[in-house]
Design a protein around this motif. Structure first.
Motif, PDB file in Angstrom:
ATOM      1  N   ASP A  68     -15.956  -0.351  12.171  1.00  0.00           N
ATOM      2  CA  ASP A  68     -15.200   0.906  12.271  1.00  0.00           C
ATOM      3  C   ASP A  68     -13.752   0.746  11.807  1.00  0.00           C
ATOM      4  O   ASP A  68     -12.886   1.522  12.172  1.00  0.00           O
ATOM      5  N   LYS A  69     -13.507  -0.286  10.999  1.00  0.00           N
ATOM      6  CA  LYS A  69     -12.139  -0.508  10.493  1.00  0.00           C
ATOM      7  C   LYS A  69     -11.727   0.611   9.546  1.00  0.00           C
ATOM      8  O   LYS A  69     -12.498   0.992   8.673  1.00  0.00           O
ATOM      9  N   PRO A  70     -10.505   1.098   9.703  1.00  0.00           N
ATOM     10  CA  PRO A  70     -10.032   2.134   8.771  1.00  0.00           C
ATOM     11  C   PRO A  70      -9.898   1.592   7.350  1.00  0.00           C
ATOM     12  O   PRO A  70      -9.391   0.500   7.130  1.00  0.00           O
ATOM     13  N   LEU A  71     -10.396   2.379   6.417  1.00  0.00           N
ATOM     14  CA  LEU A  71     -10.300   2.082   4.986  1.00  0.00           C
ATOM     15  C   LEU A  71      -9.493   3.235   4.399  1.00  0.00           C
ATOM     16  O   LEU A  71      -9.985   4.335   4.254  1.00  0.00           O
ATOM     17  N   ILE A  72      -8.214   2.976   4.111  1.00  0.00           N
ATOM     18  CA  ILE A  72      -7.270   4.033   3.738  1.00  0.00           C
ATOM     19  C   ILE A  72      -6.960   3.951   2.248  1.00  0.00           C
ATOM     20  O   ILE A  72      -6.589   2.889   1.737  1.00  0.00           O
ATOM     21  N   VAL A  73      -7.110   5.084   1.551  1.00  0.00           N
ATOM     22  CA  VAL A  73      -6.814   5.142   0.114  1.00  0.00           C
ATOM     23  C   VAL A  73      -5.401   5.702  -0.071  1.00  0.00           C
ATOM     24  O   VAL A  73      -5.091   6.791   0.403  1.00  0.00           O
TER      25      VAL A  73
END
Length: 110
Positions: A77-82
């Motif tokens: 559930d790690k945030p993957l931020i663009v």
């Protein structure tokens, strides 16, 4: 208490992600590393780096897609931020630094 670990990703780990990593060198609040999603990257993204990171920042959508495709099982559930930062800058370019600070301020206490 340990510092949140930030991972910055671009294609070849030459300009954008190393610049972002450099911004957090000796930072009192965060730890940072960078890697590239391409085979010829200076530092290539690994499952170990995904595991190390608390937050993952991708310079472009294609980097996030590659992470999900290759390392989806490790993401959890790690945030993957663009950040939407194009490959138009050189290492430590003043415009790139300003853009990184602006984009990251929405996600981090700088």
């Amino acid at each position: 208490m340990s510092k949140p670990k930030l991972l910055f990703l671009c294609s070849r780990n030459q300009w954008r992600s190393p610049t972002a990593e450099a911004l957090f060198q000796n930072h009192p609040r965060y730890e940072a590393r960078s890697a590239g999603t391409e085979n010829g990257a200076r530092v290539k993204l690994t499952a170990g780096l995904i595991g190390w990171a608390d937050l993952i920042f991708c310079m472009e959508k294609k980097h996030a897609a590659r992470v999900q495709e290759r390392f989806g099982d490790f993401l959890g559930d790690k945030p993957l931020i663009v950040l939407r930062i194009p490959d138009d800058y050189r290492f430590m370019d003043a415009e790139l630094i300003d853009l990184l600070r602006t984009e990251l301020s929405a996600h981090l206490a700088l």
